[in-house]
Design an enzyme around this catalytic site. Sequence first.
Site, PDB file in Angstrom:
ATOM      1  N   GLY A  20       0.835  -1.196   0.000  1.00 53.19           N
ATOM      2  CA  GLY A  20       0.000   0.000   0.000  1.00 53.19           C
ATOM      3  C   GLY A  20       0.867   1.242   0.000  1.00 53.19           C
ATOM      4  N   GLY A  22      -0.554   4.471  -0.007  1.00 56.83           N
ATOM      5  CA  GLY A  22      -1.512   5.555   0.201  1.00 56.83           C
ATOM      6  C   GLY A  22      -1.148   6.362   1.430  1.00 56.83           C
ATOM      7  N   CYS A 170     -34.745  -7.486  -0.854  1.00 60.16           N
ATOM      8  CA  CYS A 170     -36.119  -6.976  -0.940  1.00 60.16           C
ATOM      9  C   CYS A 170     -36.269  -5.625  -0.258  1.00 60.16           C
ATOM     10  CB  CYS A 170     -37.104  -8.006  -0.403  1.00 60.16           C
ATOM     11  SG  CYS A 170     -36.542  -8.845   1.057  1.00 60.16           S
TER      12      CYS A 170
END
Lengths: 586, 533
Positions: A20, A22, A170
Amino acid sequence: MAALYTDRNFNKKAKIFVVGAGGIGCELLKNLVLTGFTNLHVIDLDTIDVSNLNRQFLFQRDHVGQSKAVCATNTVKLFNPAVNITTYHESVISPKFNAEFFKQFTVVMNALDNLAARTHVNRMCLAANVPLVESGTGGYKGQVQVIKKGKYECYECNQKKSDVKSYPGCTIRNTPSEPIHCIVWGKHLFNQLFGEPDPDQDVSPDTADPEAVAEAGAVAASSETETTRKSTRQWVENIDYNPDKILHKMFHDDILYLLTMDKLWKTRKPPVPLDLSQLQKIGEGSENGVYALKDQRPWSIQECVHVFRESVRSLSREYKSSGYLTWDKDDKPAMDFVTATANIRASIFSIEQKSKFDVKSMAGNIIPAIATTNAIIAGQIVLEGMKILREDWSKCTMSILQRRPTNRRKLIVPSPLERPRESCYACAERPEVTVTLNTDTMTVGGFEERVLKKHLGMVAPDVEIEDGKGTIIISSEEGETEQNNDKTLGHFGVSNHSRLKCDDFLQEYELVVNILHSTLLSESRENPVEFTVSGSAAPVPPPPPSASALQTNKRLSEGTGSNSLTPRKRNREEIEVEDNDDLIVL
Amino acid sequence: MTKAEAQQKRMCDEQPPSSKTMRYDRQLRLWGDEGQDALENASVCLLNATTLGCETLKSLVLPGVGEVHIVDSKTVTVTDVQTNFFLTPSDVGKARSECVVKTISQLNPETKHTAYTSTIPHFIQNHMDSLKRFSVFIVSNLRVAEYSELAQIAWDSNIPLVIANIVGMYTEIRIVVREHCIIESKPDTPLPDLRLDKPFTELIDFYQNIDFSLFTDTEHAHIPFVVILLKCLEQWRACHGGEIPKNYKEKKEFKELISSLKRKSDEENFLEACQKVNKCVMSASLPSHIAELFEDPACVVTPCSSPFWITAAAVKQFYNVRGVLPVSGVLDDMTADSQSFVALQTLYRDKAASDAGVVAGYVQGFLDKLDVPTQFVSRDLINKFSKNSGFIRVVRTSPVASSKEMMSKSLETTDQEDLAHVVLLFRACFEFLKIEGRWPGEEEDKLTVDEIKLMQMWRGIQEDLGLPADKPAPAIFVKDFVRFGGTEVPSVAAFSGGIAAQECIKLITCQYVPVDNCFVYNGGSQLTSVFKF
C-alpha cells in the site's frame, strides 16, 4: 549516536515489503528510508486522486492519475537516490505474489485500506512464515499490530467486522426505509443502465419478496426477474436513454407495481409515485430563481430531476463511446446520478433526503482521513518493525491510538500480544470450521462466492467432498466446474456432517469445512441468514440451534460445539467502546 | 435554446466543486468548513527546525494551514540530512530554515512560507509588531532561556505555545496557553438533549394532542420514539408523585410500560423507545464543568470581557432564570415517518432558536451597560454557544515557568514512573546544554562522563522539586539519553510530529479539547502519558 549507525548497517540487510502506498504507505516509506532501510518493495493498485493530496505527501497535483506505487518511489528517490525500491502497480491478490515471493522478505508491513487485502496478506505471511506488521487508520483513530505465525495472534484470530455492509435485496428493491437503502438502489441502477450488469443488483420490484407472497415457501420462479433484468438494458437502449422515459418507468410505473403488492403496505407507509407532469408545472413556476446547487444541502425534487436528466445524458454518451462504466464517487456525473436517484426514491418512500456531500460519504464508504493520524501510525509501524528485526518479540505490542487521552491519561494504549487462537481458521495447524446451512437451497456457486470467498477470505478455492470418492465440486481451473454453480450442495450428496476439503493454492491454505444441515436458519425478511460459521470443528453435533439464536449469530460465532472456546475478552485496558461509524479499521 | 432549457443548462453546468473542496474532502468530514477556514487563516511559526519540528509542519501544511514561518539560524549538518526527509545531501552547510522551506512549500501550493535565518533574539527584535498575528508558536529542542521572551509575548497576547522536544526515542509535547476557550469540544458520545424530564411548553402541547388509540397500524408503527417516551413518562409521573424513573428497577418497569403499548411485538419505534430509556430518561443536571464555568471569575462581565465570556455570562443568566441550559436543537434520525420526524425536529430547532434569542437578549443587556456596539458579540457565536452550552470547555495551563508544586505533584502521582523520569531527564538535558554548550553524549569520547553529569543534574532537579533525592537515578534512561547525543530517531519524530500537529489543529480550529498539558512518549516501549504542570 553510535547505536544509530549500528542500526543503519543492520537495516541495510533487511528486505521490507510495503503493501500500500496511500496514506500510511507514504509516511511509512519516508520513515523506512530515514531509518536506513535500503531494500524495499512497494505495491499499490491505485492511482492518485485529488482527495489524496491532503495527506499523501509524496504526491502533488501534477501526479493525479498516476500510479501511487510508482510516484511514491520516484519522490522518495529524489531525496534518497541510493535507496533501492522495487515497484508494483497491481493488486497484491495475484498468483504472481505467491508464498515463494513473500518468503524473500524479512518483514511485511501492511498499509492497506480494505479487509479483503488484509486477510489475503495475512494468509500469505502465514504461508511464507514472514512476520507482518498490520495497521489501520480512520479519522483520529488508528492501530498497529505485530503478527507472527505460531507465536502471536494472526489478523483473523479475532472476528472482523466486514467493511462492506450488505442489505437484504427486498429492502433495497421493495421497501427502503433508510437513506442508505435508496443510495444502494441508486448505485445498482447506475450499473443496470451503464455498468456491467450484475444479477444481484436488480432494481425492479422483487415479486418473490417472502412478505408479499402468501407463503414464504411458494416463491415465484426467478426466471421472471431474469427476463426483466435482461430487458432493462435492452429497453433503455431501445428508448435511446431518454431520461424522462427512465424517470417514468423507475419512479412511476414500478412504484405503481409495488403498490399492487398490498401486503407490503399494511404496516408501512405506501410509496407515492413521482408525478412528472405535476413536477414540471411546479418547475416552470420557479424558473426565474437561479439555482446554485450546493453539495452541502439536499436538493429539491425539481433539482434532482434536472440533475438526473443531465447526468443520464452525459453518462449515456460516455457509455456509448467507451462501453461499460464503473461507478466512481469522484466522477461528477456518476455521483450526481446517484445523488439525484437516491433522493427522488427517498421522497417517494417518505425517507429523509441527503445532500450530495453526505451521499458521497455513504455511497463511497468514505472514511475521513488526515495527515496527522497516518504520521503517528506509520511512526509506530517502523518502531515495531525494528523490534521484529532485533527479534525482541516480547517487546512487540498491539497499540491503539485514541481520539483523546483515556481516563488513565494515555493517548496510545499499548497491550501485550495474545497467543494465537487455537481454533482460528487461518493460523491453526489444521484449520476447520463448521458451516451451518441448508444443503437443499445453498448452491455450489453461492457456497463459493459467499461462504468461501466473501466470508472465509479465500481467493481461488478448490473444493473436494471427503466422501471416499473425492468428488470435486469446485475447481479453481477456469471452465472445469462452472456447470455446478446453479446446482445445490445437496445435489452432490453434501448433507449433515459432510466434510469438504477446501484448498487455496495461492494462499497455500487448506481448510476443512464441516457442514451442518439446517432448515431452521432465519428466513426473516429484514434479516435473512443464509449460513452461519463457527470458528471450530464440531465433532459432536450440537443440538439444532433455534432460529432466533441463529439470527443474532449472523457473523462468525464462537461457542457452538463442545470443544469451542468461550469468546475471549481482550485484556486491553480502558478501550472506550463507541458505536462510532468512523470505524476503526482493523 | 428556450429559456427553460437555458435555465436547466445553467443549473447543471454549475461550478464544479472547487479544487480545494476536493483536495480537503477527507478532512472536511472531520472538522467541517469552519475548521478548514480557521486553518487556512492561521499562521504558524516554528523556532528551530528539528526533524520533529518539520514533521509537525508537514502535517499542518498538507491540510492547508495559511502561513508557515521558520526561524532557524543553524546550517544543515549530515545528521540533519539523515533524519530529516525534507533535506538532501546537497543542503549540507546551507541555511537550515531556507532548505526546509524549499521542500515543505512543495507539499501544498496554498500555503505561504517564510524562512528567517536570524537568531531568535534578532527575530523577536525585528518582528516585534507582527508577532501578535501568529496563531501558534512551536519551539523545538530549545532551552527555555532562548525563547522565554517570546513565550511572554505569546502569553500576554494569549497565543498558544507548543513546546516539542525530542531526544532519541523520547519526546515531550507541552502546550502553554493562558486561556483556550472551546465551544465545539465534540464529545465522543454526547447524550441527546431531548428535555424529557422537563419538557418545554411547545413540546407538551405537541404530545398532549396525540392519542395513540386513534392511529392506524401504519401510523402507530411510525410514532417517533421521543413522543412514545413523553407519553409514557406522563403516565408514569401521574402515579409516581411527578418523578421520572430513576434507578434500574424503575427503568425496567418503565420499559415494561412502553412495551405494553405495542400493537405488534416487533414495532421498531417501540423497541427503539425501550433502548433509549437508559440514555434519554434522566434528570438534566448541570454538568460539573459548566457549573465551574459559571463560577469562573471571568464569567462576570467587565469592560475587558471577551465575546466568549460575555456569552458565557448570558448563558449563566439564562440558567439562573430558567433552571436549564438552552436547548441544543439537535435531533438524530429515528424510526418515524418523515412528516412527524420533521415536525418534531422543527419543534426542537425552533426552541433552540428561541432560547438562543433569549441568550442574545442577555448579551445585548450586558453590551448596553458596557456601551459596546452589538457587533462585538456575533449572533453566530451566540447561536453556537447556545447549541453547545453543555459542552463548553476552557483550558488554562501554567506559563512556561511552571509551578514546582504542580510539577512535583503530577510526577509523584503518576502510574507511569518511567515517563516521569523522561520529563525530568529532558530538564536535565537542557541544564546540561546550558552548562556544557552541547547535548549529553554529543562527543563520543565523553559518554561515561556525560552519564555521570546528567545523573547529577537529574538529582539536582529532583531535589529542587522537593522530590525524594535519595532514590536511585534511572540509570537505563540516563544511558539512553546520552546514547542518542541529542539526535532524533526519525520514526519517533514522525510519530510525535503527528501528535504535535494534531494538537496545533485543535488549538487553531478551537474544536476538540487539546492535551492538558504535557504529553510524554517513550518510543521504545510505546508508552504514553499526559502530565499537568
